[in-house]
Design a protein around this motif. Structure first.
Motif, PDB file in Angstrom:
ATOM      1  N   PRO A   1       0.825  -1.215   0.000  1.00 17.56           N
ATOM      2  CA  PRO A   1       0.000   0.000   0.000  1.00 17.56           C
ATOM      3  C   PRO A   1       0.856   1.260   0.000  1.00 17.56           C
ATOM      4  O   PRO A   1       1.937   1.296   0.589  1.00 17.56           O
ATOM      5  CB  PRO A   1      -0.799  -0.121   1.309  1.00 17.56           C
ATOM      6  N   GLY A   2       0.355   2.290  -0.658  1.00 21.69           N
ATOM      7  CA  GLY A   2       1.020   3.573  -0.657  1.00 21.69           C
ATOM      8  C   GLY A   2       2.225   3.676  -1.561  1.00 21.69           C
ATOM      9  O   GLY A   2       2.942   4.685  -1.535  1.00 21.69           O
ATOM     10  N   THR A   3       2.470   2.666  -2.402  1.00 17.63           N
ATOM     11  CA  THR A   3       3.638   2.662  -3.281  1.00 17.63           C
ATOM     12  C   THR A   3       3.243   3.034  -4.712  1.00 17.63           C
ATOM     13  O   THR A   3       2.067   3.179  -5.029  1.00 17.63           O
ATOM     14  CB  THR A   3       4.321   1.283  -3.279  1.00 17.63           C
ATOM     15  N   ILE A   4       4.241   3.166  -5.565  1.00 15.92           N
ATOM     16  CA  ILE A   4       3.996   3.554  -6.957  1.00 15.92           C
ATOM     17  C   ILE A   4       3.018   2.609  -7.631  1.00 15.92           C
ATOM     18  O   ILE A   4       2.064   3.030  -8.288  1.00 15.92           O
ATOM     19  CB  ILE A   4       5.321   3.591  -7.742  1.00 15.92           C
ATOM     20  N   MET A   5       3.238   1.312  -7.487  1.00 17.30           N
ATOM     21  CA  MET A   5       2.394   0.343  -8.186  1.00 17.30           C
ATOM     22  C   MET A   5       1.013   0.211  -7.549  1.00 17.30           C
ATOM     23  O   MET A   5       0.084  -0.269  -8.184  1.00 17.30           O
ATOM     24  CB  MET A   5       3.077  -1.023  -8.233  1.00 17.30           C
ATOM     25  N   ALA A   6       0.869   0.642  -6.306  1.00 14.54           N
ATOM     26  CA  ALA A   6      -0.437   0.544  -5.638  1.00 14.54           C
ATOM     27  C   ALA A   6      -1.350   1.698  -6.011  1.00 14.54           C
ATOM     28  O   ALA A   6      -2.524   1.500  -6.322  1.00 14.54           O
ATOM     29  CB  ALA A   6      -0.251   0.488  -4.125  1.00 14.54           C
ATOM     30  N   SER A   7      -0.829   2.906  -5.995  1.00 12.56           N
ATOM     31  CA  SER A   7      -1.711   4.059  -6.174  1.00 12.56           C
ATOM     32  C   SER A   7      -1.143   5.144  -7.072  1.00 12.56           C
ATOM     33  O   SER A   7      -1.731   6.219  -7.182  1.00 12.56           O
ATOM     34  CB  SER A   7      -2.051   4.668  -4.800  1.00 12.56           C
ATOM     35  N   GLY A   8      -0.017   4.879  -7.719  1.00 12.73           N
ATOM     36  CA  GLY A   8       0.546   5.868  -8.633  1.00 12.73           C
ATOM     37  C   GLY A   8      -0.190   5.887  -9.961  1.00 12.73           C
ATOM     38  O   GLY A   8      -0.797   4.901 -10.361  1.00 12.73           O
ATOM     39  N   ALA A   9      -0.150   7.031 -10.635  1.00 13.23           N
ATOM     40  CA  ALA A   9      -0.705   7.119 -11.986  1.00 13.23           C
ATOM     41  C   ALA A   9       0.232   6.399 -12.946  1.00 13.23           C
ATOM     42  O   ALA A   9       1.401   6.146 -12.631  1.00 13.23           O
ATOM     43  CB  ALA A   9      -0.846   8.584 -12.391  1.00 13.23           C
ATOM     44  N   LEU A  10      -0.279   6.055 -14.130  1.00 18.21           N
ATOM     45  CA  LEU A  10       0.526   5.310 -15.093  1.00 18.21           C
ATOM     46  C   LEU A  10       1.803   6.054 -15.447  1.00 18.21           C
ATOM     47  O   LEU A  10       2.868   5.440 -15.571  1.00 18.21           O
ATOM     48  CB  LEU A  10      -0.283   5.014 -16.357  1.00 18.21           C
ATOM     49  N   ASP A  11       1.720   7.380 -15.586  1.00 19.91           N
ATOM     50  CA  ASP A  11       2.933   8.112 -15.954  1.00 19.91           C
ATOM     51  C   ASP A  11       3.990   8.057 -14.859  1.00 19.91           C
ATOM     52  O   ASP A  11       5.193   8.084 -15.143  1.00 19.91           O
ATOM     53  CB  ASP A  11       2.615   9.557 -16.346  1.00 19.91           C
ATOM     54  N   GLU A  12       3.554   7.926 -13.597  1.00 21.64           N
ATOM     55  CA  GLU A  12       4.507   7.760 -12.498  1.00 21.64           C
ATOM     56  C   GLU A  12       5.171   6.387 -12.569  1.00 21.64           C
ATOM     57  O   GLU A  12       6.376   6.248 -12.324  1.00 21.64           O
ATOM     58  CB  GLU A  12       3.806   7.938 -11.156  1.00 21.64           C
ATOM     59  N   MET A  13       4.384   5.361 -12.886  1.00 22.09           N
ATOM     60  CA  MET A  13       4.940   4.022 -13.044  1.00 22.09           C
ATOM     61  C   MET A  13       5.930   3.983 -14.205  1.00 22.09           C
ATOM     62  O   MET A  13       7.021   3.414 -14.089  1.00 22.09           O
ATOM     63  CB  MET A  13       3.809   3.008 -13.290  1.00 22.09           C
ATOM     64  N   VAL A  14       5.534   4.591 -15.306  1.00 17.99           N
ATOM     65  CA  VAL A  14       6.398   4.604 -16.489  1.00 17.99           C
ATOM     66  C   VAL A  14       7.712   5.317 -16.184  1.00 17.99           C
ATOM     67  O   VAL A  14       8.791   4.852 -16.569  1.00 17.99           O
ATOM     68  CB  VAL A  14       5.681   5.278 -17.671  1.00 17.99           C
TER      69      VAL A  14
END
Length: 230
Positions: free
Chosen positions: A57-70
């Protein structure tokens, strides 16, 4: 208030585990595709928020937008992997089998708000196909006046332009709009768009400590009825 915008996953329905499966698959595919460019896979998994095969929880893959993951993928690989990540993500989303489990009481809450004269919308990071599957399963299509989904290369929350379909189609002032969601991105969307009320719920992947910009933090979206009746 005249309009209520709901996030879908983690707000109207409990967070769909199929999204976690997609996230894990996307990370695994990335690790395999760029394995020769990644020095420490364990550290890379942890950076993305994947520990012992679970998204934290609270990490990039949990709640980040796609552009943040990319961007995180690009940082790890040391190169621009944007096109690959966007295409692979869209493929996984298009083939997703959704799990639509309603938060208890939401059907009654939505009907109550509809009968009280509020106009309502969905603003989701899910695809158009995913939203259509949700509406078909729940038979909620008559309750929502606008549905905003996220397709490849479209703007995403918290970019306020994501709400253009609402403001371009309806004569409504931002201060007359409530947004209800389970992530900091949902709340930040409300801030960026200068919406009248921002309500965070604890039924999804967001952590209470992240909701510093919310006007209210409540257990479920059902509490929006009491908030609006105050």
């Amino acid at each position: 208030m005249k309009w209520i915008l709901f996030d879908k996953d983690g707000t109207i329905i409990y967070f769909d585990r199929s999204w976690m499966k997609i996230g894990l698959q996307l990370v695994d595919d990335f690790m395999e595709r760029y394995e020769h460019d990644i020095d420490d896979k364990l550290a890379a998994y942890a950076y993305l928020g994947v520990v012992d095969g679970e998204i934290q929880p609270g990490t990039i893959m949990a709640s980040g937008a796609l552009d943040e993951m990319v961007q995180a993928f690009c940082d790890i690989a040391g190169q621009d992997v944007t096109k690959w990540a966007q295409n692979r993500s869209q493929t996984l989303v298009d083939n997703r089998i959704p799990e639509n489990v309603l938060v208890e009481g939401m059907a009654e809450t939505l009907e109550t708000l509809h009968n009280q004269g509020y106009q309502m919308g969905i603003v989701t990071s899910d695809s158009k196909k995913g939203v259509e599957q949700f509406l078909e399963m729940t038979q909620f299509d008559h309750l929502f006046d606008v549905v905003i989904s996220t397709e490849a290369n479209a703007v995403e929350k918290p970019n306020p332009e994501v709400l253009n379909p609402l403001f371009n189609q309806y004569d409504v002032a931002p201060e007359d709009v409530v947004i209800v969601g389970d992530t900091a991105n949902d709340i930040q969307t409300g801030v960026n768009a200068q919406l009248g009320l921002k309500v965070a719920v604890l039924t999804g992947v967001g952590l209470e400590a992240e909701f510093t910009k919310a006007d209210y933090i409540v257990e479920t979206a059902n509490d929006i009825v009491d908030i609006l009746n105050k």
